[in-house]
Design a protein around this motif. Structure first.
Motif, PDB file in Angstrom:
ATOM      1  N   PHE A 103       0.831  -1.207   0.000  1.00  0.00           N
ATOM      2  CA  PHE A 103       0.000   0.000   0.000  1.00  0.00           C
ATOM      3  C   PHE A 103       0.865   1.257   0.000  1.00  0.00           C
ATOM      4  CE2 PHE A 103      -2.303   3.475   1.996  1.00  0.00           C
ATOM      5  CZ  PHE A 103      -3.383   3.557   1.121  1.00  0.00           C
ATOM      6  N   THR A 104       1.955   1.239   0.751  1.00  0.00           N
ATOM      7  CA  THR A 104       2.875   2.385   0.769  1.00  0.00           C
ATOM      8  C   THR A 104       3.413   2.656  -0.631  1.00  0.00           C
ATOM      9  OG1 THR A 104       3.485   1.911   3.048  1.00  0.00           O
ATOM     10  CG2 THR A 104       5.012   3.272   1.780  1.00  0.00           C
ATOM     11  N   TYR A 105       3.791   1.598  -1.312  1.00  0.00           N
ATOM     12  CA  TYR A 105       4.298   1.704  -2.685  1.00  0.00           C
ATOM     13  C   TYR A 105       3.200   2.194  -3.625  1.00  0.00           C
ATOM     14  CZ  TYR A 105       6.476  -0.017  -7.054  1.00  0.00           C
ATOM     15  OH  TYR A 105       7.001  -0.151  -8.308  1.00  0.00           O
ATOM     16  N   GLY A 108       2.334   5.874  -2.472  1.00  0.00           N
ATOM     17  CA  GLY A 108       3.512   6.728  -2.614  1.00  0.00           C
ATOM     18  C   GLY A 108       3.852   7.020  -4.055  1.00  0.00           C
ATOM     19  N   THR A 109       3.747   6.012  -4.906  1.00  0.00           N
ATOM     20  CA  THR A 109       4.031   6.222  -6.321  1.00  0.00           C
ATOM     21  C   THR A 109       3.000   7.146  -6.949  1.00  0.00           C
ATOM     22  OG1 THR A 109       5.130   4.087  -6.543  1.00  0.00           O
ATOM     23  CG2 THR A 109       4.313   5.095  -8.577  1.00  0.00           C
ATOM     24  N   LEU A 110       1.732   6.928  -6.637  1.00  0.00           N
ATOM     25  CA  LEU A 110       0.691   7.792  -7.212  1.00  0.00           C
ATOM     26  C   LEU A 110       0.885   9.251  -6.810  1.00  0.00           C
ATOM     27  CD1 LEU A 110      -2.493   5.584  -6.793  1.00  0.00           C
ATOM     28  CD2 LEU A 110      -1.263   6.107  -8.908  1.00  0.00           C
ATOM     29  N   VAL A 111       1.114   9.486  -5.534  1.00  0.00           N
ATOM     30  CA  VAL A 111       1.299  10.855  -5.048  1.00  0.00           C
ATOM     31  C   VAL A 111       2.565  11.472  -5.642  1.00  0.00           C
ATOM     32  CG1 VAL A 111       1.761  12.243  -2.980  1.00  0.00           C
ATOM     33  CG2 VAL A 111      -0.036  10.514  -2.945  1.00  0.00           C
ATOM     34  N   ALA A 112       3.660  10.742  -5.588  1.00  0.00           N
ATOM     35  CA  ALA A 112       4.930  11.273  -6.095  1.00  0.00           C
ATOM     36  C   ALA A 112       4.888  11.497  -7.602  1.00  0.00           C
ATOM     37  CB  ALA A 112       6.070  10.326  -5.729  1.00  0.00           C
ATOM     38  N   ALA A 113       4.264  10.601  -8.348  1.00  0.00           N
ATOM     39  CA  ALA A 113       4.193  10.746  -9.807  1.00  0.00           C
ATOM     40  C   ALA A 113       3.349  11.961 -10.196  1.00  0.00           C
ATOM     41  CB  ALA A 113       3.639   9.473 -10.436  1.00  0.00           C
ATOM     42  N   LEU A 114       2.199  12.119  -9.554  1.00  0.00           N
ATOM     43  CA  LEU A 114       1.360  13.289  -9.851  1.00  0.00           C
ATOM     44  C   LEU A 114       2.057  14.585  -9.447  1.00  0.00           C
ATOM     45  CD1 LEU A 114      -2.139  11.896  -8.853  1.00  0.00           C
ATOM     46  CD2 LEU A 114      -1.336  12.449 -11.164  1.00  0.00           C
ATOM     47  N   ALA A 115       2.696  14.585  -8.290  1.00  0.00           N
ATOM     48  CA  ALA A 115       3.440  15.774  -7.855  1.00  0.00           C
ATOM     49  C   ALA A 115       4.580  16.086  -8.818  1.00  0.00           C
ATOM     50  CB  ALA A 115       3.970  15.568  -6.443  1.00  0.00           C
ATOM     51  N   ALA A 116       5.223  15.060  -9.344  1.00  0.00           N
ATOM     52  CA  ALA A 116       6.326  15.259 -10.279  1.00  0.00           C
ATOM     53  C   ALA A 116       5.851  15.902 -11.578  1.00  0.00           C
ATOM     54  CB  ALA A 116       7.022  13.926 -10.557  1.00  0.00           C
TER      55      ALA A 116
END
Length: 139
Positions: A103-105, A108-116
């Motif tokens: 779940f962290t992955y 975390g990936t969704l949030v970080a990818a959208l923020a990027a």
């Protein structure tokens, strides 16, 4: 028809280069079993940052050659990022009894990818002096 073949060739060559770059990252950041998949996370977030940068440059800042966007956006960055591997790794972590890590992955990936993507767009617009128009979806 000739333009279609050129686009397909640009995407194919770009995809091969992107996949080679992804392979290089995976070799530099090897994944140990039952650990956070840093290589996949890195290429996906970096690829999202780069697509944000690229799209501002080719749609708002430059008059780009018609093959640049398919070559870089679909080809290179499509071959570099790997959201299919991301999905398989989430299932694998879950199957290995690591639901919190999965779940962290996932999150975390969704949030970080959208923020990027957003960061790439904002910083590139600022760097090249592109004004955000009132009423745009991302500004």
């Amino acid at each position: 028809m000739r333009g279609d073949a050129a686009v397909v060739a640009a995407v194919a060559v770009g995809g091969a280069l992107g996949a080679l770059a992804r392979y290089g990252v995976a070799r530099m950041i090897p994944a140990a079993p039952d650990t956070f998949p840093w290589a996949t996370f890195t290429v996906n977030v970096l690829g999202c940052l780069l697509i944000g940068i690229l799209l501002v440059l080719v749609t708002e800042a430059w008059t780009a050659h018609f093959l640049l966007r398919p070559f870089l956006g679909v080809g290179v960055l499509g071959g570099f990022t790997t959201f299919s591997t991301y999905a398989v790794e989430i299932v694998g972590l879950t199957d290995e009894g690591r639901p919190v890590l999965a779940f962290t992955y996932l999150a975390g990936t969704l949030v970080a990818a959208l923020a990027a993507v957003v960061a790439g767009v904002w910083f590139t617009r600022a760097a090249v002096g592109v004004a955000v128009t009132k009423g745009s979806d991302d500004g």
